[in-house]
Enzyme design. Structure first.
Site, PDB file in Angstrom:
ATOM      1  N   TYR A  67       0.840  -1.198   0.000  1.00  0.00           N
ATOM      2  CA  TYR A  67       0.000   0.000   0.000  1.00  0.00           C
ATOM      3  C   TYR A  67       0.878   1.252   0.000  1.00  0.00           C
ATOM      4  CZ  TYR A  67      -3.593  -3.381   1.146  1.00  0.00           C
ATOM      5  OH  TYR A  67      -4.428  -4.469   1.107  1.00  0.00           O
ATOM      6  N   ASN A  77     -12.123  -0.920  -5.232  1.00  0.00           N
ATOM      7  CA  ASN A  77     -11.742  -1.134  -6.633  1.00  0.00           C
ATOM      8  C   ASN A  77     -12.964  -1.592  -7.436  1.00  0.00           C
ATOM      9  OD1 ASN A  77     -10.633  -1.932  -9.035  1.00  0.00           O
ATOM     10  ND2 ASN A  77      -9.339  -3.558  -8.175  1.00  0.00           N
ATOM     11  N   CYS A  95      -5.863  -5.563  -7.488  1.00  0.00           N
ATOM     12  CA  CYS A  95      -5.671  -5.179  -6.093  1.00  0.00           C
ATOM     13  C   CYS A  95      -5.287  -6.384  -5.222  1.00  0.00           C
ATOM     14  CB  CYS A  95      -6.906  -4.469  -5.538  1.00  0.00           C
ATOM     15  SG  CYS A  95      -8.422  -5.412  -5.685  1.00  0.00           S
ATOM     16  N   HIS A  96      -5.478  -7.599  -5.756  1.00  0.00           N
ATOM     17  CA  HIS A  96      -5.028  -8.776  -4.995  1.00  0.00           C
ATOM     18  C   HIS A  96      -3.500  -8.820  -4.896  1.00  0.00           C
ATOM     19  CE1 HIS A  96      -5.255  -9.977  -9.262  1.00  0.00           C
ATOM     20  NE2 HIS A  96      -4.237 -10.776  -9.010  1.00  0.00           N
ATOM     21  N   GLU A 122      -1.205 -17.103  -9.902  1.00  0.00           N
ATOM     22  CA  GLU A 122      -0.190 -16.335 -10.638  1.00  0.00           C
ATOM     23  C   GLU A 122       1.231 -16.775 -10.283  1.00  0.00           C
ATOM     24  OE1 GLU A 122      -0.835 -12.127 -10.227  1.00  0.00           O
ATOM     25  OE2 GLU A 122      -2.920 -12.250 -10.895  1.00  0.00           O
TER      26      GLU A 122
END
Lengths: 159, 182
Positions: free
Chosen positions: B119, B142, B150-151, B177
């Site tokens: 952040y 979001n 945002c993950h 991912e």
């Protein structure tokens, strides 16, 4: 603003799913096989106007009003309205009696036909039928009443 | 006497063709549950893990002229992402957000697939180094999670901290991912 918060306008999709079937059934009662075009026109008109709604109350009566307007354009083009009859005492019909006479409604003049079907087929109060017909409540009651008398006369001739 | 699928399809096509639908939406199945996806003429405007919240926020921001209709391109890109065959999205977006949100979301879009940031880092990149907490709020709101990743934003100590779809979904997306997690 309190009323707006209590009855926000629902997303059109929900409104559409809630009313599409009964509006089609209503238009079939008024227009028979010509109902599908009128049904599509009804929901297109509703969607065009939807963004201007201030609250989500009375949406059922609202969409029946639109459907009635669309149907009236069609019916009046095919069959002009007769002169209104002299005022007579108003008559009402029971639900069973309506079911017995319903098949004769296609012989009624357009306004009487819509008033009778909205009153006895959909239980709309006369105030909302008046909105749908663009008339006063008294005129809506008179149209339904005149329609009932005409149905009974037709029924007697056929029996 | 119900409306047939054919009649229903004709109405939806006529409504879309006339340009009187402000937002079209669909539900897309995914490994993290059904996703509510919505788009205007300009682009994707909402993805939500909760259909109810998604719908309510779309009505709030875009009005009530909302109709369900297939969003084939969105569905295809999301399917490819969840299959591990897509690392970045090509979808046009329609985000009607305040300037600070727009700045932060623009930086968020540059965080690469399979990596994480914090952040505080995003706050610095958006030109507001002291606004890490406000960046957390932007992530929480979001409008298009997954597409804007945002993950991939975690606490300074590497903890997952929070996610609109729940921490388990955040963990699954990062695992998908191949990101290294604490």
């Amino acid at each position: 603003m309190g009323n707006v918060a209590q009855a926000p306008v629902p997303p059109f999709e929900r409104f559409y799913l809630a009313h599409r079937d009964e509006v089609l059934a209503y238009l079939r009662r008024l227009l028979g096989p010509r109902a599908e075009d009128a049904w599509q026109e009804t929901f297109l008109r509703a969607l065009r106007a939807y963004g201007r709604l201030q609250h989500g109350r009375h949406l059922r009566a609202w969409v029946f009003t639109i459907a009635t307007n669309v149907a009236m354009d069609d019916l009046r083009a095919k069959r002009p309205e007769p002169l209104t009859e002299a005022t007579e005492p108003s008559v009402e019909l029971g639900h069973d009696a309506f079911r017995e006479l319903e098949h004769l409604t296609d012989g009624l003049p357009p306004t009487e036909r819509a008033a009778v079907v909205l009153r006895y087929g959909y239980d709309l109060p006369y105030a909302q039928i008046a909105d749908a017909l663009g008339s006063s409540e008294e005129a809506a009651r008179a149209a339904a009443s005149s329609g009932v008398r005409r149905l009974r006369r037709t029924h007697e001739r056929h029996t | 006497m119900n409306v047939t699928p054919d009649l229903d399809a004709r109405f939806r096509a006529a409504a879309l063709g006339e340009g009187i639908v402000d937002v079209r939406f669909d539900l897309v199945d995914s490994p993290v549950g059904p996703l509510y996806v919505a788009a205007t003429e300009r682009g994707v405007c909402r993805i939500s893990f909760s259909p109810e919240h998604g719908e309510a926020s779309v009505v709030h921001d875009f009005g009530a002229r909302i109709l369900r209709a297939p969003l084939d391109e969105v569905r295809r890109e999301l399917d490819e992402y969840f299959d591990g065959r897509r690392q970045a999205f090509d979808l046009a977006l329609d985000l009607r957000v305040a300037p600070f949100y727009a700045d932060v979301l623009r930086e968020l879009a540059t965080v690469p697939y399979g990596s994480t940031t914090t952040y505080g880092t995003l706050a610095r990149q958006a030109g507001r180094p002291s606004a890490a907490r406000a960046v957390g709020t932007v992530m929480n709101r979001n409008p298009v999670p997954i597409v804007l990743p945002c993950h991939r934003v975690v606490g300074a100590n590497g903890a997952l901290t929070g996610y609109a779809g729940g921490l388990e979904v955040k963990r699954r997306l990062l695992q998908l991912e191949g990101a290294s997690l604490l």
